[in-house]
Design an enzyme around this catalytic site. Structure first.
Site, PDB file in Angstrom:
ATOM      1  N   TYR A 141       0.870  -1.179   0.000  1.00  0.00           N
ATOM      2  CA  TYR A 141       0.000   0.000   0.000  1.00  0.00           C
ATOM      3  C   TYR A 141       0.904   1.224   0.000  1.00  0.00           C
ATOM      4  O   TYR A 141       1.389   1.655   1.038  1.00  0.00           O
ATOM      5  CB  TYR A 141      -0.926  -0.009   1.215  1.00  0.00           C
ATOM      6  CG  TYR A 141      -1.707   1.268   1.426  1.00  0.00           C
ATOM      7  CD1 TYR A 141      -2.404   1.857   0.376  1.00  0.00           C
ATOM      8  CD2 TYR A 141      -1.748   1.895   2.670  1.00  0.00           C
ATOM      9  CE1 TYR A 141      -3.103   3.031   0.555  1.00  0.00           C
ATOM     10  CE2 TYR A 141      -2.459   3.061   2.866  1.00  0.00           C
ATOM     11  CZ  TYR A 141      -3.134   3.632   1.811  1.00  0.00           C
ATOM     12  OH  TYR A 141      -3.827   4.799   1.986  1.00  0.00           O
ATOM     13  N   ASP A 180      -2.357  -1.219  -3.871  1.00  0.00           N
ATOM     14  CA  ASP A 180      -2.678   0.172  -4.181  1.00  0.00           C
ATOM     15  C   ASP A 180      -1.364   0.928  -4.369  1.00  0.00           C
ATOM     16  O   ASP A 180      -0.675   1.257  -3.399  1.00  0.00           O
ATOM     17  CB  ASP A 180      -3.502   0.772  -3.037  1.00  0.00           C
ATOM     18  CG  ASP A 180      -3.973   2.188  -3.336  1.00  0.00           C
ATOM     19  OD1 ASP A 180      -3.663   2.703  -4.423  1.00  0.00           O
ATOM     20  OD2 ASP A 180      -4.644   2.786  -2.470  1.00  0.00           O
ATOM     21  N   HIS A 281     -12.576   1.794  -3.407  1.00  0.00           N
ATOM     22  CA  HIS A 281     -11.859   1.026  -4.428  1.00  0.00           C
ATOM     23  C   HIS A 281     -12.688  -0.202  -4.785  1.00  0.00           C
ATOM     24  O   HIS A 281     -13.600  -0.593  -4.047  1.00  0.00           O
ATOM     25  CB  HIS A 281     -10.487   0.579  -3.923  1.00  0.00           C
ATOM     26  CG  HIS A 281      -9.521   1.702  -3.673  1.00  0.00           C
ATOM     27  ND1 HIS A 281      -8.367   1.878  -4.401  1.00  0.00           N
ATOM     28  CD2 HIS A 281      -9.542   2.710  -2.760  1.00  0.00           C
ATOM     29  CE1 HIS A 281      -7.709   2.935  -3.948  1.00  0.00           C
ATOM     30  NE2 HIS A 281      -8.414   3.465  -2.952  1.00  0.00           N
TER      31      HIS A 281
END
Length: 643
Positions: A141, A180, A281
């Site tokens: 992330y 991500d 998301h």
């Protein structure tokens, strides 16, 4: 086999969305994702905040990485189905125990600050590294670049990820990086990437340049989802919920699955799941072939390569590494949990009799907040008394009292019942909102008289002047004459900075003398009708205004951000956002605004309520009096058609 990645934006908020709300726990949600390796980002919790169904859901092996100092922030997790794949090694973070040799060069900010070591970049719980034998999986992330203060941290974190993958490739390992990344790679990956004013400056981005150099044909990594859909537009994975960007697909693709070239023969395809809700998301996934044929002609099974499968007893063939949550003390039967002290159990209690003899008998204790063993008769003395006290569970339990009983002391149970019955009588006799509108000349019902006369518990309560018929202090009102001699509506003089047009300032005028209140009789004067209409105006829902550009009813929102305007309501254009929507003069020039999307109309609900207020001589609200005072390109706001 399927590998799935999803930024869930908080593990506690996921069960609040449909269809996950019907499953309640993560142990029921994971099988519905239909994936063998599930990678989550933004867990936003801590080790103490996990319940058992989230930490060790059966039959999955789970791995977590949490921030070291910030609670409810960042955090990543990996869930593996041992029937398909079992991790051989697991590691938290990207830096490892030792730094690379030679050390990785780090970038400094404008003030010359450079992190002292790589450990500082791993302190936010942003990466997990798992070795599955066939490949090394990195769930990451990456930080976003919302502010300039975090730009240096983001760049150094990306360089650390780049270097860790380079070292693994140099050792002959295949790597999968997913999660991500927080970067829109190409103009096709952003909803405004194709606009003329954005296309000129799209590539002037340091993080975007780094990502392009990391991917093929320059770098070693391959974007498998874009390989599966090379020319697909609108394939976005993140939307801004504050502007309802998902409704019009106004977003960006910032979640990726990257693989090295050696894994391409195993890749069957990849895609996004834009229809799956639960976060800002959407999930992304990649499917792998169950079996491939090597150049030598030998067939190679994916399950054998990933150490998956079960033995004859139904247990995984390989155990999870030490980092797995199943080895934590609280889930490995090495630590006694707090709730074990409150379960139903059998406790032997020993009572001593004369001559030193003793006998024991089992006593069952119910699981309550405090387990109090029953008082033995041998321990009771004439000097002790018992006092009944209500517990938190609504039952009565006996506890020893040190005070001596006296004949004048009332029974505590009877006094409690008397107090409860008196409070019930008070609730039944108290006046309601409709009492001022009744026909009683004193302004309150006869039941209130009876309650005040007979019930002593109601005496200390201070009643409102309206309920007892006392005169109230009226605010000063000034009548302003118009040019035609008519009078406008009275405005109360503000006291202590209060808005004179607010409902709280107008309420005293509706509660003046009891004789002016409207009655339920058939014959009512004009003033009573006016008061009734005013009450109906206050309680009626607010009619939304129309935006200035499209002439359509606006949409109401509430301010949730802490500050002086928190919980205030406002109206904006109800049309969805889109490429080229009106984001304000500072963000987009007037000539680049697309009129088919949301305009920049804005109005506070208090202003709309003030404009919809009727005049004294009016009995209905006229649409002509609801014109707004907000101007947009020289046009007055209203529901009329735009020019």
């Amino acid at each position: 086999m399927r590998i799935l990645s999803w930024n869930i934006n908080g593990i506690r908020t996921l069960p609040h969305y449909h269809p996950w709300s019907t499953l309640k726990t993560l142990e029921g949600i994971l099988p519905e994702l239909h994936a063998d390796i599930i990678c989550f980002q933004e867990m936003k919790t801590s080790r103490k905040g996990l319940d058992r169904q989230t930490a060790v859901p059966q039959p999955y092996h789970s791995f977590f990485s949490f921030p070291k100092s910030k609670g409810g922030y960042s955090g990543v997790a990996v869930y593996c189905n041992p029937t398909a794949a079992v991790a051989v090694k697991a590691e938290e973070g990207l830096s490892g125990v030792l730094q690379p040799n030679p050390p990785l060069p780090l970038h400094g900010d404008d003030h010359g600050y450079v992190p002292s070591d790589l450990i500082a970049l791993d302190a936010e719980g942003r990466a997990l590294v798992l070795d599955f034998g066939l490949f090394v999986l990195i769930n990451v992330y990456c930080p976003n670049d919302a502010s300039d203060m975090r730009m240096t941290f983001k760049m150094n974190f990306n360089l650390m990820l780049h270097e860790r993958v380079r070292i693994l490739i140099s050792e002959g390992r295949e790597v999968i990086v997913l999660g991500d990344i927080n970067i829109a790679l190409n103009p096709i990956d952003h909803s405004e990437g194709s606009l003329e004013d954005k296309e000129k400056v799209f590539w002037n981005h340091a993080q975007r340049e780094w990502l392009r150099n990391w991917l093929e044909p320059v770098g070693p990594m391959h974007d498998v989802i874009r390989h599966s859909w090379p020319n697909r537009k609108g394939m976005y994975t993140c939307w801004n919920p504050k502007i309802s960007g998902r409704d019009s697909n106004y977003g960006a693709r910032i979640d990726y699955i990257f693989v090295t070239a050696g894994l391409l023969p195993w890749i069957q395809g990849g895609d996004i799941q834009a229809s799956v809700r639960g976060s800002d998301h959407c999930p992304i996934f990649v499917d792998l072939h169950d079996e491939i044929t090597l150049p030598s002609g030998k067939r190679y099974s994916l399950r054998d390569a990933l150490h998956g499968g079960l033995d004859e007893r139904g247990n995984p063939c390989h155990d999870a590494p030490r980092l797995a949550a199943k080895h934590w003390d609280e889930y490995s039967a090495k630590q006694t949990l707090l709730h074990h002290f409150f379960v139903k159990s059998t406790i032997p209690i020993t009572s001593r009799h004369s001559f030193g003899a003793s006998s024991s008998r089992p006593v069952e204790c119910e699981p309550t907040a405090i387990c109090v063993p029953p008082k033995l008769s041998s321990l009771h003395t004439p000097d002790s008394a018992t006092t009944a006290c209500p517990s938190s569970l609504g039952t009565l339990r006996t506890i020893p009292s040190k005070r001596k009983t006296s004949p004048s002391m009332p029974n505590s149970v009877a006094s409690i019942r008397k107090t409860i019955s008196s409070s019930k009588q008070l609730k039944l006799d108290q006046t309601t909102l409709s009492s001022p509108l009744s026909s009683s000349p004193e302004g309150f019902s006869s039941s209130a008289h009876k309650s005040l006369d007979t019930n002593p518990l109601t005496m200390p309560i201070t009643m409102s002047p309206v309920l007892v018929g006392l005169p109230t202090l009226q605010p000063r009102c000034d009548l302003v004459d118009d040019s035609d001699g008519s009078q406008t509506s009275p405005r109360s003089t503000p006291v202590g900075g209060e808005d004179p047009d607010s409902d709280s300032a107008r309420a005293p005028s509706l509660s003046e003398a009891p004789q002016s209140l409207p009655s339920r009789s058939k014959h009512s004067n004009g003033k009573s009708n006016a008061n009734t209409l005013t009450w109906a105006e206050i309680l009626a829902p607010l009619k939304p205004p129309c935006c200035t550009v499209h002439g359509e009813p606006a949409k109401e929102f509430k301010v949730n951000k802490p500050g002086p305007n928190k919980n205030k309501r406002f109206f904006i254009c109800s049309r969805p956002v889109g490429p080229g929507h009106d984001a304000g003069n500072r963000r987009r020039p007037r000539e680049h605004v697309a009129p088919q999307y949301r305009c920049n109309f804005f109005k506070w609900a208090s202003d709309v309520q003030r404009e919809h207020r009727p005049q004294p001589n009016e009995t209905t609200v006229n649409d002509s009096s609801t014109s707004a005072s907000v101007f947009h390109f020289g046009t007055r706001a209203g529901c009329s058609s735009p020019p």
